[in-house]
Design an enzyme around this catalytic site. Structure first.
Site, PDB file in Angstrom:
ATOM      1  CB  ALA A 182     -61.518  -8.424  19.347  1.00 17.24           C
ATOM      2  CG  HIS A 242     -86.095  23.165  38.388  1.00 13.76           C
ATOM      3  ND1 HIS A 242     -86.789  22.056  38.798  1.00 13.76           N
ATOM      4  CD2 HIS A 242     -86.991  23.986  37.764  1.00 13.76           C
ATOM      5  CE1 HIS A 242     -88.057  22.191  38.459  1.00 13.76           C
ATOM      6  NE2 HIS A 242     -88.212  23.363  37.835  1.00 13.76           N
TER       7      HIS A 242
END
Length: 474
Positions: free
Chosen positions: A42, A450
């Site tokens: 695959a 922040h």
């Protein structure tokens, strides 16, 4: 009727379409080389189909279920039902989307795709056997070859994988019913990741490890945080015990282990997952016919341009040795393709990051303090505990820290160790710092948003300079 052997030619043949192979093929095609990519299973290889992607899908799903179940402290009360079949179906959908995307990218970039099992006929020819009755084979002559055949799980004596009672990591990721109990053999990153997944989904997990600690190769304080968290989840550890054998017992099995003194212990479970490492797949491509040498462990030695002892044959990814990481394979694939095209490309392994998707995650790059000292540097270390991070506290995930290692006289960042929520993302900034030769001042002076987890990186750099604000300086 069997179709006869067909002969074709290409400039570059890539054997194996895992992360290294498909990247190498696409890059080679982008550089104008006629490129053929051969894959027997695959597209995307083990990583996309049976490893990295499906495991992280289940890591995320188990985190969702566990977080909902444990959110009473936040005022949220829930007891989610786990539909394992539905979870695996969702996981398979993610995998299918990515693997089909790889195939489309290869075709869009002009890569010739061949399905079948390849082996060298000589140093300039591979033979490809196509699957199915009457499909025949073909020979492909090449100017350059890239071997990217990946790795397979290590099997240990008396624990041959059967997919029912004795599971490989691939088997475990395909389970559509949740086992009530599971013995995991091996406390490395695969065993710890999958053990955590099943524990969060409600399975009773027991880990047996022949060494004396979990996550060998990581510093004690890093591994200890992850182990402590795993024990809080109910995982039971038994160190210094080697898996001996197993037998059917009622509706499940009994796993026997043996310690260094010869004492045998027994553990009952529904299934056993063996996760003791991976070994390179170099025994299926007839490397001898091309004159390519392997070492005693089966790896193919390469130079900093991914070349083997045969100058026009390259090896990348897991077959080329540690670290066996998908992103390392991708970089090697790019370099191999560029070298073949005549570009001035080479590999530099000093800034290859690694991550473990446990709870909390681990992210590392470059040197530890001990390694820096051994290399002749004068290391300085800065650390920011996540319990001092506002964002970590708002996530209710405050275990761990960010640690940065730098050279004292020059300030250059040499490495970092992160054990924290989203450590796999946080390590990227520190990897860039190592790669570009950034200093502590560079990292500390960079304004971080922040409140975020990444502020801990800035604070760790400031701590190494003795000027941290939100944690005590050393």
């Amino acid at each position: 009727m069997v179709v006869g052997d067909i002969a074709t030619g290409t400039e570059v043949v890539v054997i194996g379409a895992g992360p290294g192979g498909y990247v190498a093929a696409i890059r080679a095609a982008q550089l104008g080389l006629d490129t053929t990519l051969i894959e027997k299973d695959a597209y995307g290889g083990t990583c996309l189909n049976y490893g990295c992607i499906p495991s992280k899908a289940l890591v995320t799903a188990s985190d969702v279920a566990h977080a909902a179940r444990e959110a009473e402290e936040m005022g949220i009360h829930a007891d989610p039902a786990v539909d394992m079949k539905g979870m695996v179906s969702w996981k398979d959908g993610v995998v299918d989307q990515l693997t089909s995307g790889v195939e489309k990218l290869c075709k869009a970039n002009g890569v010739n795709l061949v399905e079948g099992t390849a082996e060298f006929a000589d140093e300039n020819k591979v033979r490809v056997a196509h699957g199915g009755d009457g499909q025949g084979s073909e020979s492909i002559e090449f100017e350059h070859a890239i071997v990217s055949t990946g790795s397979r799980p290590v099997q240990i004596p008396n624990f041959e994988f059967d997919g029912e009672y004795v599971l490989s990591s691939r088997d475990a990721l395909a389970l559509d019913t949740l086992p009530e109990s599971l013995v995991v053999v091996g406390a490395g990153y695969i065993g710890m990741e999958l053990g955590t997944v099943f524990a969060k989904l409600g399975t009773d997990v027991t880990v047996v490890e022949m060494l004396d600690s979990a996550l060998p190769g990581y510093e004690d304080d890093v591994a200890r945080i992850v182990r402590d968290r795993a024990e809080e989840l109910g995982i039971e550890f038994h160190f210094g015990e080697a898996a001996k054998d197993w037998e059917r017992s009622g509706d499940g099995i009994t796993v026997r282990t043996e310690d260094g003194d010869g004492t045998v212990s027994e553990f009952g479970a529904e299934k056993v997952l063996v996760a003791v490492g991976r070994t390179p797949v170099t025994d299926t491509v007839n490397l001898e016919a091309a004159g390519v040498e392997t070492d005693e462990r089966g790896f193919v030695p390469t130079d900093d341009r991914a070349r083997t002892n045969v100058e026009h044959v390259y090896a990348i990814g897991d077959v080329a040795g540690e670290p066996m990481l998908a992103h390392k394979a991708m970089k090697e694939g790019q370099v191999a393709a560029e070298v073949i095209a005549g570009e001035p490309s080479a590999l530099d392994y000093q800034s290859v990051p690694a991550a473990v998707f446990t709870d909390p995650e681990i992210g590392t790059v470059g040197m530890t303090e001990a390694e820096a000292d051994e290399a002749g540097f004068e290391p300085v270390v800065g650390q920011m505990p996540m319990r001092a991070s506002g964002r970590a506290l708002t996530m209710n995930e405050s275990d761990g820290f960010v640690r940065i290692v730098a050279d004292g006289p020059s300030g250059f960042v040499l490495g970092a160790q992160v054990v924290a929520p989203e450590a796999s993302e946080l390590i990227a900034e520190l990897t860039l710092a190592v790669e570009m030769g950034a200093t502590l001042e560079d990292v500390a002076a960079t304004i971080h948003v922040h409140p975020t987890l990444s502020e801990a990186v800035m604070e760790a750099a400031e701590n190494a300079e003795g000027q941290a604000i939100h944690t005590l300086n050393r």
